[in-house]
Design a protein around this motif. Sequence first.
Motif, PDB file in Angstrom:
ATOM      1  N   THR A  81       0.721  -1.174  -0.007  1.00 34.51           N
ATOM      2  CA  THR A  81      -0.023   0.073   0.020  1.00 34.51           C
ATOM      3  C   THR A  81       0.969   1.373  -0.131  1.00 34.51           C
ATOM      4  N   LEU A  82       1.786   1.090   0.793  1.00 34.43           N
ATOM      5  CA  LEU A  82       2.860   2.466   0.853  1.00 34.43           C
ATOM      6  C   LEU A  82       3.582   2.688  -0.480  1.00 34.43           C
ATOM      7  N   ARG A  83       3.956   1.597  -1.116  1.00 34.28           N
ATOM      8  CA  ARG A  83       4.576   1.863  -2.391  1.00 34.28           C
ATOM      9  C   ARG A  83       3.662   2.244  -3.551  1.00 34.28           C
ATOM     10  N   GLU A  84       2.436   1.563  -3.480  1.00 36.52           N
ATOM     11  CA  GLU A  84       1.495   1.514  -4.743  1.00 36.52           C
ATOM     12  C   GLU A  84       0.660   2.834  -4.672  1.00 36.52           C
ATOM     13  N   ILE A  85       0.330   3.325  -3.438  1.00 43.25           N
ATOM     14  CA  ILE A  85      -0.494   4.607  -3.440  1.00 43.25           C
ATOM     15  C   ILE A  85       0.308   5.825  -2.701  1.00 43.25           C
ATOM     16  N   TYR A  86       0.858   5.683  -1.554  1.00 42.07           N
ATOM     17  CA  TYR A  86       1.370   6.826  -0.935  1.00 42.07           C
ATOM     18  C   TYR A  86       2.770   7.127  -1.264  1.00 42.07           C
ATOM     19  N   LEU A  87       3.669   6.362  -1.862  1.00 41.28           N
ATOM     20  CA  LEU A  87       4.835   6.844  -2.141  1.00 41.28           C
ATOM     21  C   LEU A  87       5.125   6.840  -4.038  1.00 41.28           C
ATOM     22  N   TYR A  88       4.123   6.494  -4.650  1.00 43.73           N
ATOM     23  CA  TYR A  88       4.221   6.367  -6.030  1.00 43.73           C
ATOM     24  C   TYR A  88       4.552   7.710  -6.960  1.00 43.73           C
ATOM     25  N   ALA A  89       3.474   8.818  -6.328  1.00 45.87           N
ATOM     26  CA  ALA A  89       3.812  10.055  -6.940  1.00 45.87           C
ATOM     27  C   ALA A  89       5.340  10.726  -6.285  1.00 45.87           C
ATOM     28  N   PHE A  90       5.730  10.309  -5.338  1.00 45.90           N
ATOM     29  CA  PHE A  90       6.899  10.862  -4.621  1.00 45.90           C
ATOM     30  C   PHE A  90       8.120  10.314  -5.597  1.00 45.90           C
ATOM     31  N   GLU A  91       8.107   8.746  -5.818  1.00 46.78           N
ATOM     32  CA  GLU A  91       9.035   8.190  -6.369  1.00 46.78           C
ATOM     33  C   GLU A  91       9.238   8.855  -8.097  1.00 46.78           C
ATOM     34  N   HIS A  92       8.063   8.739  -8.704  1.00 48.67           N
ATOM     35  CA  HIS A  92       8.049   9.130 -10.129  1.00 48.67           C
ATOM     36  C   HIS A  92       8.318  10.731 -10.172  1.00 48.67           C
ATOM     37  N   ILE A  93       8.130  11.530  -9.400  1.00 44.76           N
ATOM     38  CA  ILE A  93       8.307  12.969  -9.363  1.00 44.76           C
ATOM     39  C   ILE A  93       9.954  12.981  -9.061  1.00 44.76           C
TER      40      ILE A  93
END
Length: 608
Positions: free
Chosen positions: A173-185
């Motif tokens: 959940t952390l990686r798919e939802i809450y960190l996804y945008a951080f990672e890609h940006i």
Amino acid sequence: MLDKNTILKDMAIEEKASLCSGGDYWHTKELKKYNIPRLTMSDGPHGLRLQLKQADNLGINESEKATCFPSGATICNSWDVDLIYKMGEALGEECLKNNVHILLGLGINIKRSPLCGRNFEYFSEDPYLTSKMGIAYINGLQSTGVGACLKHFAANNQEERRRVINAIIDERTLREIYLYAFEHIVKETQPISVMSAYNKLNGRYCTENKELLDMLKNEWEHKGIVITDWGAENNRVEGLIAGNELEMPATNGKSDLQIVQAVKEKVVSEELLDERVGRLLDIIDKLTSNEKLGQSYDKQKHFQLATKIAEESIVLLKNEDEILPIKSKNIVVIGDMAKKPRYQGAGSSTINSEIIENAYDSFISAELKVDYANGYSRLPSAGDKKLRKEACEMAKGKDIVIVFAGLTEEYESEGMDRRTLDIPTNQNKLIEDILKVNKNVVVVLSGGAPVKMPWAHKVKAIVNGYLGGQASGKAMVNVLMGKVNPSGKLSETYPLKLKDTPSYYNFPGSNLNVEYREGIYVGYRYYDTFDKEVLFPFGYGLSYTKFEYSDLRLDKIHMNKDGKIKLTVKVKNVGNMSGKEIVQIYVSKENSHTYRVKHELKNFQKVS
């Protein structure tokens, strides 16, 4: 240019440590001995909140005049990455004029619950949409040489007990939802800085969460610095070890001494301190070498851009009998917000606007004479009954009644979460009473988050302007009169009732912990997967024209893990008015070996 290696070699431990905390509220420290200039930071993200006098992080004290663009929740409804790039660029220009090196934005936390008091500042419930809009914003801002500060890292999804709450989230959940945008940006824009959040994540404060910051620096290869949210550091030594370069604001030397002591006691190696200070020096050198610093910008051009963004972000939710655009001149405008617009959120993002255009004056400027009644008090009072009566009398016999309503300043703000989806009771009563004397009611909504609309099935039209910035009134009138065809679509779901929301039983949690038990089922991922009826779905928005889709094609029917599929579709305007459509692509996986949501947004394009 700063000779980083020579400076680090010559510096005493005490001098190195001193650079790891602020010089005051908005600046890093200046070390003249080594020709190290200070950096200036300012709150954002939808305008420049530059404070030259008394400083604060809650938007209480005075700031300099600036363009107030629409809030994050608003601009995301435009789904227009090119427009958001221009907004970032314009913000950078205003920073340059005021010699600001870092704008403290963009906030990209996912909207786990519609009750989060700071949702007006964030983009969406969807991580993909958030990432694409965020990439455009930061690329635009940093194209001017001004640094962005991506925040709040991470899982800062509520205001209640935000300084102490422990967000418990499973890794998927952390990686798919809450960190996804951080990672890609981070990977696509390399923001100058990332702001660590107040809260704990899985038992560790984000400022001292080594696993989280290692992911940022090592896995995602972020080259910038990590800055604490203001006053967020709890243990400066642990924070430094974890990867936090800069503590803000100033600590009067307290945390500097802690770092020095830790180095002397070999808790922190001097090599690690050099690495942290080296990153700071790289960023200081890069930002202060910007030759554009001090140059002016065109205020009128920025106002026009703010108007354009507000127009493109307005969402038409209902238009029964095509009552809009306005065709009659026998109109009454009702509602305090028509003259005193709610155009931005409250807290650290509060902008001292250059100008504020309200809807009533914009009607007059457009040479459309309208009657007006106040209708309600901003704060419910004993006088509301009289105001409703006056409004109803004025509504009788009118061809159209336009009611301006929505969330007031007291209902949503940084530092507190909402307790309900309701708009103020006096506004709901006003709309219901007007409907008894006139059925041709158009409701214009302001606010930064979803609300209940108990009258939605009775009124003829609903237009949602969210928080449209300083030009919100003008933009709304342009849409109501048909000068602009609404093209926004919702970047979040409007539930029928609070109990329907997936985080209902686990928001805002206990005194210490909040468990994200809904997992990956956030927003439409939940409502669509479990066939939950909603008031208005994610991605929804009407137009004054109609579009026809045809000839949908894929260039292949199978795709491997790292492959790509090309999708083409024809979109034709079959109505009588020019307009724009947002093509949305969702994907799903059949026969999955693990649990998955029904579908996920994976691409979109605004076309005209």
